[in-house]
Scaffold this motif. Structure first.
Motif, PDB file in Angstrom:
ATOM      1  N   VAL A 182     -22.383  10.518  18.468  1.00 32.54           N
ATOM      2  CA  VAL A 182     -22.921  10.298  19.812  1.00 32.54           C
ATOM      3  C   VAL A 182     -24.161  11.157  20.031  1.00 32.54           C
ATOM      4  O   VAL A 182     -25.175  10.683  20.558  1.00 32.54           O
ATOM      5  CB  VAL A 182     -21.850  10.605  20.892  1.00 32.54           C
ATOM      6  CG1 VAL A 182     -22.448  10.492  22.284  1.00 32.54           C
ATOM      7  CG2 VAL A 182     -20.682   9.651  20.748  1.00 32.54           C
ATOM      8  N   ARG A 226     -24.344   3.112  21.871  1.00 36.34           N
ATOM      9  CA  ARG A 226     -24.895   2.527  23.091  1.00 36.34           C
ATOM     10  C   ARG A 226     -23.755   2.219  24.047  1.00 36.34           C
ATOM     11  O   ARG A 226     -22.732   1.674  23.646  1.00 36.34           O
ATOM     12  CB  ARG A 226     -25.659   1.239  22.783  1.00 36.34           C
ATOM     13  CG  ARG A 226     -26.922   1.480  22.010  1.00 36.34           C
ATOM     14  CD  ARG A 226     -27.593   0.166  21.666  1.00 36.34           C
ATOM     15  NE  ARG A 226     -28.798   0.410  20.923  1.00 36.34           N
ATOM     16  CZ  ARG A 226     -30.022   0.199  21.416  1.00 36.34           C
ATOM     17  NH1 ARG A 226     -30.173  -0.275  22.620  1.00 36.34           N
ATOM     18  NH2 ARG A 226     -31.079   0.458  20.684  1.00 36.34           N
ATOM     19  N   VAL A 227     -23.964   2.560  25.311  1.00 37.94           N
ATOM     20  CA  VAL A 227     -23.002   2.271  26.362  1.00 37.94           C
ATOM     21  C   VAL A 227     -23.636   1.228  27.267  1.00 37.94           C
ATOM     22  O   VAL A 227     -24.645   1.495  27.906  1.00 37.94           O
ATOM     23  CB  VAL A 227     -22.642   3.548  27.162  1.00 37.94           C
ATOM     24  CG1 VAL A 227     -21.721   3.210  28.312  1.00 37.94           C
ATOM     25  CG2 VAL A 227     -22.008   4.581  26.260  1.00 37.94           C
ATOM     26  N   THR A 278     -27.332   0.801  26.630  1.00 40.99           N
ATOM     27  CA  THR A 278     -28.206   1.962  26.802  1.00 40.99           C
ATOM     28  C   THR A 278     -27.830   3.044  25.797  1.00 40.99           C
ATOM     29  O   THR A 278     -26.667   3.463  25.751  1.00 40.99           O
ATOM     30  CB  THR A 278     -28.061   2.537  28.227  1.00 40.99           C
ATOM     31  OG1 THR A 278     -28.283   1.493  29.163  1.00 40.99           O
ATOM     32  CG2 THR A 278     -29.040   3.658  28.462  1.00 40.99           C
ATOM     33  N   VAL A 310     -26.994   6.514  24.232  1.00 43.86           N
ATOM     34  CA  VAL A 310     -26.425   7.728  24.830  1.00 43.86           C
ATOM     35  C   VAL A 310     -26.475   8.837  23.800  1.00 43.86           C
ATOM     36  O   VAL A 310     -26.233   8.606  22.616  1.00 43.86           O
ATOM     37  CB  VAL A 310     -24.954   7.463  25.250  1.00 43.86           C
ATOM     38  CG1 VAL A 310     -24.323   8.722  25.798  1.00 43.86           C
ATOM     39  CG2 VAL A 310     -24.885   6.355  26.271  1.00 43.86           C
ATOM     40  N   SER A 311     -26.800  10.053  24.250  1.00 48.83           N
ATOM     41  CA  SER A 311     -26.839  11.172  23.309  1.00 48.83           C
ATOM     42  C   SER A 311     -25.954  12.337  23.759  1.00 48.83           C
ATOM     43  O   SER A 311     -26.003  13.403  23.163  1.00 48.83           O
ATOM     44  CB  SER A 311     -28.277  11.660  23.132  1.00 48.83           C
ATOM     45  OG  SER A 311     -28.789  12.101  24.376  1.00 48.83           O
ATOM     46  N   LYS A 312     -25.149  12.133  24.806  1.00 47.92           N
ATOM     47  CA  LYS A 312     -24.259  13.199  25.270  1.00 47.92           C
ATOM     48  C   LYS A 312     -22.803  12.801  25.068  1.00 47.92           C
ATOM     49  O   LYS A 312     -22.344  11.819  25.636  1.00 47.92           O
ATOM     50  CB  LYS A 312     -24.515  13.485  26.749  1.00 47.92           C
ATOM     51  CG  LYS A 312     -25.907  14.022  26.986  1.00 47.92           C
ATOM     52  CD  LYS A 312     -26.030  14.617  28.343  1.00 47.92           C
ATOM     53  CE  LYS A 312     -27.415  15.214  28.472  1.00 47.92           C
ATOM     54  NZ  LYS A 312     -27.520  16.098  29.606  1.00 47.92           N
ATOM     55  N   ARG A 370     -20.385  12.024  28.097  1.00 48.58           N
ATOM     56  CA  ARG A 370     -20.610  10.854  28.969  1.00 48.58           C
ATOM     57  C   ARG A 370     -19.271  10.219  29.303  1.00 48.58           C
ATOM     58  O   ARG A 370     -18.455   9.955  28.431  1.00 48.58           O
ATOM     59  CB  ARG A 370     -21.512   9.859  28.242  1.00 48.58           C
ATOM     60  CG  ARG A 370     -21.641   8.494  28.847  1.00 48.58           C
ATOM     61  CD  ARG A 370     -22.581   8.531  30.035  1.00 48.58           C
ATOM     62  NE  ARG A 370     -23.274   7.286  30.285  1.00 48.58           N
ATOM     63  CZ  ARG A 370     -22.715   6.171  30.747  1.00 48.58           C
ATOM     64  NH1 ARG A 370     -21.426   6.117  30.940  1.00 48.58           N
ATOM     65  NH2 ARG A 370     -23.444   5.103  30.985  1.00 48.58           N
TER      66      ARG A 370
END
Length: 126
Positions: free
Chosen positions: A27, A33-34, A37, A39-41, A44
């Motif tokens: 991640v 992708r969520v 979009t 995501v890099s956290k 989340r």
């Protein structure tokens, strides 16, 4: 049961990754992708109805979250947490299209394989 959970924890609960640290590193690298979009956290929050897209080995996985789960249980319990929306796998071509695996190749088959590989009869070791 809560209606949201950390993304890395959910990927680990659903048994997509062997460890939570590995899930968090994927991640953090921005490979998940969520709802389309990136995501890099890892922290989340995700919940039921969210669509995740990520690479697992050489396959693209697309899953819709159905539940958050409370523990990393057995595989049937983990599979109940999501609905798999992944595209069907494509059949890969065999590594050696000239030889169909029907025993030792004869002279004609060896010549055909040599012409495919561009050599005169010796094959490079793979």
């Amino acid at each position: 049961m809560s209606d949201t959970i950390r993304l890395d924890k959910w990927l680990w609960h659903a048994r997509f990754f062997k460890t939570r640290t590995l899930a968090a590193s994927v991640v953090s690298a921005g490979k998940v992708r969520v709802d389309g979009t990136p995501v890099s956290k890892p922290a989340r929050s995700v919940g039921p109805g969210v669509v995740l897209t990520f690479m697992k080995e050489e396959d693209v996985k697309v899953v819709r979250i159905l539940g958050c789960g409370t523990r990393r249980g057995p595989a049937p319990e983990a599979q109940a947490l999501y609905e798999d929306l992944s595209p069907p796998k494509e059949d890969k071509q065999p590594r050696n299209p000239g030889f169909e695996g029907k025993g030792r190749p004869g002279k004609r088959e060896r010549r055909n394989m040599a012409s495919i590989h561009g050599g005169k009869g010796s094959f490079p070791l793979e």
